[in-house]
Write a protein that holds these residues in place. Structure first.
Motif, PDB file in Angstrom:
ATOM      1  N   LEU A 101       0.953  -1.231  -0.042  1.00 52.35           N
ATOM      2  CA  LEU A 101       0.068  -0.122  -0.171  1.00 52.35           C
ATOM      3  C   LEU A 101       0.824   1.285  -0.005  1.00 52.35           C
ATOM      4  CD1 LEU A 101      -2.863  -1.101   2.634  1.00 52.35           C
ATOM      5  CD2 LEU A 101      -2.824  -0.919  -0.057  1.00 52.35           C
ATOM      6  N   ILE A 102       2.028   1.073   0.582  1.00 46.65           N
ATOM      7  CA  ILE A 102       3.079   2.465   0.406  1.00 46.65           C
ATOM      8  C   ILE A 102       4.053   2.124  -0.486  1.00 46.65           C
ATOM      9  CG2 ILE A 102       1.894   2.936   2.922  1.00 46.65           C
ATOM     10  CD1 ILE A 102       4.485   1.874   4.154  1.00 46.65           C
ATOM     11  N   SER A 103       4.485   1.152  -0.957  1.00 48.47           N
ATOM     12  CA  SER A 103       5.508   1.049  -1.585  1.00 48.47           C
ATOM     13  C   SER A 103       5.785   1.743  -2.712  1.00 48.47           C
ATOM     14  CB  SER A 103       5.889  -0.515  -2.049  1.00 48.47           C
ATOM     15  OG  SER A 103       4.949  -1.052  -2.647  1.00 48.47           O
ATOM     16  N   ALA A 104       4.423   2.011  -3.611  1.00 44.67           N
ATOM     17  CA  ALA A 104       4.559   2.776  -4.678  1.00 44.67           C
ATOM     18  C   ALA A 104       4.101   4.084  -4.622  1.00 44.67           C
ATOM     19  CB  ALA A 104       3.923   1.788  -5.690  1.00 44.67           C
ATOM     20  N   LYS A 105       3.849   4.599  -3.610  1.00 46.37           N
ATOM     21  CA  LYS A 105       3.525   6.067  -3.133  1.00 46.37           C
ATOM     22  C   LYS A 105       4.580   6.733  -2.924  1.00 46.37           C
ATOM     23  CE  LYS A 105      -1.405   5.066  -2.474  1.00 46.37           C
ATOM     24  NZ  LYS A 105      -1.263   3.382  -2.454  1.00 46.37           N
ATOM     25  N   HIS A 106       4.531   8.170  -3.318  1.00 46.53           N
ATOM     26  CA  HIS A 106       5.476   8.930  -2.712  1.00 46.53           C
ATOM     27  C   HIS A 106       4.853  10.388  -2.250  1.00 46.53           C
ATOM     28  CE1 HIS A 106       5.214  10.864  -6.660  1.00 46.53           C
ATOM     29  NE2 HIS A 106       5.654  12.182  -6.025  1.00 46.53           N
ATOM     30  N   VAL A 107       5.820  11.073  -1.429  1.00 45.55           N
ATOM     31  CA  VAL A 107       5.481  12.495  -0.818  1.00 45.55           C
ATOM     32  C   VAL A 107       6.270  13.451  -1.518  1.00 45.55           C
ATOM     33  CG1 VAL A 107       4.150  11.940   1.291  1.00 45.55           C
ATOM     34  CG2 VAL A 107       6.602  12.059   1.438  1.00 45.55           C
ATOM     35  N   ASP A 108       5.795  14.439  -1.720  1.00 44.09           N
ATOM     36  CA  ASP A 108       6.681  15.598  -2.670  1.00 44.09           C
ATOM     37  C   ASP A 108       7.946  15.996  -1.721  1.00 44.09           C
ATOM     38  OD1 ASP A 108       4.785  15.616  -4.453  1.00 44.09           O
ATOM     39  OD2 ASP A 108       3.395  16.836  -3.262  1.00 44.09           O
ATOM     40  N   LEU A 109       7.803  16.174  -0.338  1.00 45.19           N
ATOM     41  CA  LEU A 109       9.177  16.506   0.381  1.00 45.19           C
ATOM     42  C   LEU A 109       9.234  15.959   1.662  1.00 45.19           C
ATOM     43  CD1 LEU A 109       8.989  20.441  -0.370  1.00 45.19           C
ATOM     44  CD2 LEU A 109      10.503  18.720  -1.419  1.00 45.19           C
ATOM     45  N   VAL A 110      10.490  15.536   2.282  1.00 48.44           N
ATOM     46  CA  VAL A 110      10.510  15.190   3.548  1.00 48.44           C
ATOM     47  C   VAL A 110      11.513  16.159   4.184  1.00 48.44           C
ATOM     48  CG1 VAL A 110      11.335  13.403   4.996  1.00 48.44           C
ATOM     49  CG2 VAL A 110       9.805  12.828   2.818  1.00 48.44           C
ATOM     50  N   VAL A 111      11.210  16.583   5.305  1.00 48.34           N
ATOM     51  CA  VAL A 111      11.986  17.613   6.209  1.00 48.34           C
ATOM     52  C   VAL A 111      12.756  16.549   7.153  1.00 48.34           C
ATOM     53  CG1 VAL A 111      12.153  19.698   7.404  1.00 48.34           C
ATOM     54  CG2 VAL A 111      10.595  19.323   5.587  1.00 48.34           C
ATOM     55  N   CYS A 112      13.885  16.641   7.187  1.00 45.05           N
ATOM     56  CA  CYS A 112      14.752  15.951   8.365  1.00 45.05           C
ATOM     57  C   CYS A 112      15.820  16.771   8.954  1.00 45.05           C
ATOM     58  CB  CYS A 112      15.897  14.999   7.462  1.00 45.05           C
ATOM     59  SG  CYS A 112      14.634  13.676   6.171  1.00 45.05           S
TER      60      CYS A 112
END
Length: 193
Positions: A101-112
């Protein structure tokens, strides 16, 4: 033609045939070797990683966080979230079902965090495509997944212009200020100064 002339022609033909055979064998070997190293696959490079709107938004987020955070683009959700439980036995498909369910989806930005890479928040830039029914269903799932994991997910509407101060205000509760000069390696529980 004399007997010696026929022998010369036959020798020449044998040399030519042997040469062509050798070239064919060398060509076949090179074809096999090149096929292993870089066979022709139907891929070409993308023109760019981000759309112009995503790049403008990234620039505004970068101005908003400065050196307080590291920003990663187009991150696969499976690299941000993980499935809580592991397989119990070979026939247990629960882990795979949730991972898919999550392996082929992405988010635009991740802040680390800039030094340790600890994830502080994820960001989605919602353009007009997020109004479609299928995207709304996907967005609800992503919102629920991030909430379940306790990872903040902020949504910003796509626009022609972005205010870095507004972005900074929304992100400020999630930005941390690590001790200057220290780096923690969480796997080894070792702090370096």
């Amino acid at each position: 033609m004399s007997h010696s002339g026929i022998n010369e022609v036959m020798s020449l033909v044998a040399v030519v045939v042997a040469g062509l055979l050798a070239l064919g064998i060398i060509g076949a070997i090179l074809a096999v070797l090149s096929g292993r190293r870089g066979r022709s696959l139907p891929y070409i490079p993308q023109a760019s990683l981000n759309t112009p709107a995503e790049q403008a938004f990234y620039s505004a987020v970068h101005r908003a966080v400065g050196a307080a955070a590291l920003i990663a683009c187009k991150v696969r959700i499976a690299d941000v979230l993980q499935v809580r439980f592991r397989k119990r036995h070979g026939r247990d498909q629960r882990w795979w079902r949730y991972f898919r369910l999550i392996s082929a989806k992405h988010v635009d930005l991740v802040v680390c965090e800039p030094r340790g890479g600890r994830i502080l928040a994820a960001i989605e830039l919602d353009d007009l495509s997020h109004r479609r029914r299928d995207r709304k269903r996907r967005d609800r799932f992503v919102d629920d997944a991030f909430a379940s994991a306790g990872v903040p997910l902020l949504r910003f509407p796509a626009s022609g212009r972005y205010d870095a101060r507004e972005i900074q205000e929304r992100l400020s509760p999630y930005l941390t200020t690590p001790k200057e000069g220290s780096v923690t390696c969480h796997n080894s529980r070792l702090t370096m100064r």
